[in-house]
Design an enzyme around this catalytic site. Structure first.
Site, short mmCIF file in Angstrom:
data_model
loop_
_atom_site.label_atom_id
_atom_site.label_comp_id
_atom_site.label_asym_id
_atom_site.label_seq_id
_atom_site.Cartn_x
_atom_site.Cartn_y
_atom_site.Cartn_z
N LYS A 124 90.36 49.79 73.06
CA LYS A 124 90.06 48.19 73.51
C LYS A 124 91.48 47.48 73.15
O LYS A 124 91.72 46.69 74.30
CB LYS A 124 89.02 47.59 72.47
CG LYS A 124 87.79 48.56 72.57
CD LYS A 124 86.86 48.34 73.57
CE LYS A 124 85.58 48.98 73.44
NZ LYS A 124 85.47 50.47 73.15
N LYS A 159 82.50 42.69 71.37
CA LYS A 159 82.10 44.21 71.48
C LYS A 159 82.94 44.81 70.11
O LYS A 159 84.01 44.26 69.91
CB LYS A 159 82.50 45.05 72.49
CG LYS A 159 84.00 44.70 73.17
CD LYS A 159 84.17 45.35 74.62
CE LYS A 159 85.47 45.02 75.04
NZ LYS A 159 85.53 45.65 76.45
N ARG A 209 86.35 52.47 87.11
CA ARG A 209 87.23 53.15 86.36
C ARG A 209 88.14 53.91 87.26
O ARG A 209 88.00 54.51 88.11
CB ARG A 209 86.26 54.78 85.88
CG ARG A 209 87.10 55.81 85.15
CD ARG A 209 88.07 55.47 84.11
NE ARG A 209 87.41 54.69 82.87
CZ ARG A 209 86.41 55.47 81.94
NH1 ARG A 209 86.51 56.73 82.01
NH2 ARG A 209 86.13 54.72 81.15
N ARG A 224 81.04 51.47 88.16
CA ARG A 224 79.76 51.63 87.38
C ARG A 224 79.26 50.47 87.38
O ARG A 224 79.24 49.48 86.77
CB ARG A 224 80.11 52.31 85.98
CG ARG A 224 80.82 53.78 86.18
CD ARG A 224 81.51 53.81 84.77
NE ARG A 224 82.77 52.87 84.73
CZ ARG A 224 83.38 52.89 83.71
NH1 ARG A 224 83.32 53.66 82.55
NH2 ARG A 224 84.59 51.84 83.33
N ARG A 232 75.97 46.14 80.91
CA ARG A 232 76.74 47.09 80.74
C ARG A 232 76.85 48.07 82.06
O ARG A 232 75.69 48.30 82.55
CB ARG A 232 76.47 47.90 79.43
CG ARG A 232 76.72 46.96 78.24
CD ARG A 232 76.15 47.78 77.10
NE ARG A 232 74.52 48.24 77.34
CZ ARG A 232 74.17 49.15 76.44
NH1 ARG A 232 74.54 49.47 75.50
NH2 ARG A 232 72.89 49.26 76.67
N ASP A 272 89.73 50.79 82.89
CA ASP A 272 88.41 49.96 82.91
C ASP A 272 88.98 48.57 83.60
O ASP A 272 89.33 47.89 83.07
CB ASP A 272 87.56 50.05 81.93
CG ASP A 272 86.91 51.20 81.71
OD1 ASP A 272 86.93 52.09 82.30
OD2 ASP A 272 85.98 51.07 80.30
N GLU A 280 89.80 47.65 79.41
CA GLU A 280 90.04 48.74 78.58
C GLU A 280 91.04 49.91 79.07
O GLU A 280 91.32 49.92 80.30
CB GLU A 280 88.56 49.57 77.99
CG GLU A 280 87.83 48.70 77.34
CD GLU A 280 86.68 49.50 77.00
OE1 GLU A 280 86.60 50.58 77.02
OE2 GLU A 280 85.52 48.75 76.41
N ASN A 282 91.56 53.66 78.51
CA ASN A 282 90.75 54.90 77.92
C ASN A 282 91.71 56.14 77.76
O ASN A 282 92.25 56.57 79.01
CB ASN A 282 89.61 55.21 78.45
CG ASN A 282 88.44 54.35 78.40
OD1 ASN A 282 87.79 54.06 77.52
ND2 ASN A 282 88.54 53.31 79.36
#
Length: 311
Positions: A124, A159, A209, A224, A232, A272, A280, A282
């Site tokens: 994050k 979050k 992604r 997504r 979400r 993201d 984000e 990842n």
């Protein structure tokens, strides 16, 4: 070559979508030896980091997709590549894992992603290093600051900093319904820092992604898309995955971050992106290889194994 995958239990894999399975399959297809172990199999003993590692044979059977030889303790430097595919949560056990892997690395093990790089890039918080690509963001444990952020931006996402799969994500709209309760819950009454971000309406088109492999941008992303009134888009939260060519903005973000993160030791990264904004970075066990490959024909696992072989 010998590839050792540090992963969660193989019996838990959903092989129709699991990215680690795709990596293993591609490595085996090329004639590489595939091994697997879990974090609990590792130890520092004497002067070495070792693990109880089992050689894996891919069977091609969807029901029983692998056969494993009996595990044996070996030093991790015997492998050509140790591939870290341990899922979050990124708790202290995960931190201890990176310390052990860092010791193994100093003893000659080749670890991807590099353990110190995983540890240094909270998935994050790492976006704060690239503010030119983010929506307005606040990280704090202070309720007054969080409430002021909401008052300014009206519609916000809150979050935790250590979650995965969309767990613990809340949207608070302009009416501020339950804002205080959400803040108390996520911060544990001010004990834990959390992230607040201005809500991005383009989430309706998907939380994309964007994959970086060896510093290069994969030409397709997986959008997504939230379903059934969800905020979400995470696949784990029921999002619909739709593969699509990356946009010019996606490419700009990826081509800016790719070389920087690769230089830091991050061979595989999952960005993201919602709309035009990076949300984000990842680095623990990025996914979506199979969804992209199945829908576009682009062999993401092949690009990844190419990058490992090159390293």
């Amino acid at each position: 070559m010998k590839f050792a995958f540090l992963a969660d239990p193989l019996d838990h894999f959903k092989i129709y979508k699991d990215t680690t399975f795709a990596m293993m399959s591609e490595a085996a297809r090329r004639g590489h030896e595939v091994y697997a172990f879990q974090q609990k199999d590792m130890a520092f003993e004497g002067d070495r980091v070792t693990a109880n590692v089992a050689r894996i044979a891919m069977t091609g059977d969807a029901e029983q997709w692998y056969r494993a030889d009996p595990a044996a303790p070996v030093s991790l430097d015997m492998f050509d590549a140790v591939l870290v595919r341990k899922d979050p949560p990124f708790n202290m056990e995960y931190v201890y894992l990176t310390y052990l892997l860092e010791i193994a690395q100093k003893q000659g093990a080749r670890v991807f992603n590099r353990p110190e790089a995983i540890r240094s890039h909270n998935e994050k918080l790492a976006i704060a290093q690239f503010p030119q690509f983010t929506s307005p963001t606040l990280v704090t444990s202070d309720a007054a600051r969080l409430k002021a952020f909401h008052a300014q931006h009206k519609d916000v996402i809150l979050k935790p900093l250590d979650g995965m799969g969309g767990a613990g994500i809340f949207r608070v709209k302009e009416d501020g319904m339950n804002l205080g309760s959400v803040i108390e819950t996520l911060t544990v009454n001010g004990a834990h820092s959390i992230m607040a971000q201005r809500y991005i309406p383009d989430i309706a088109k998907g939380d994309k992604r964007v994959l970086l492999i060896g510093g290069q941008v994969v030409p397709y992303c997986l959008a997504r898309i939230p379903q059934g009134g969800e905020v979400r888009g995470n696949l784990a939260a029921g999002g619909l995955g739709v593969a699509q060519p990356i946009s010019e903005r996606d490419r700009e973000i990826g081509e800016t971050l790719g070389p920087i993160l690769f230089e830091r030791g991050l061979l595989l990264v999952g960005l993201d992106v919602i709309g035009d904004c990076l949300t984000e970075i990842n680095v623990t066990s990025p996914t979506c290889f199979q969804e992209i490959a199945q829908q576009t024909g682009f062999n993401v696992a092949g690009m990844f194994i190419d990058a490992v072989e090159k390293q």
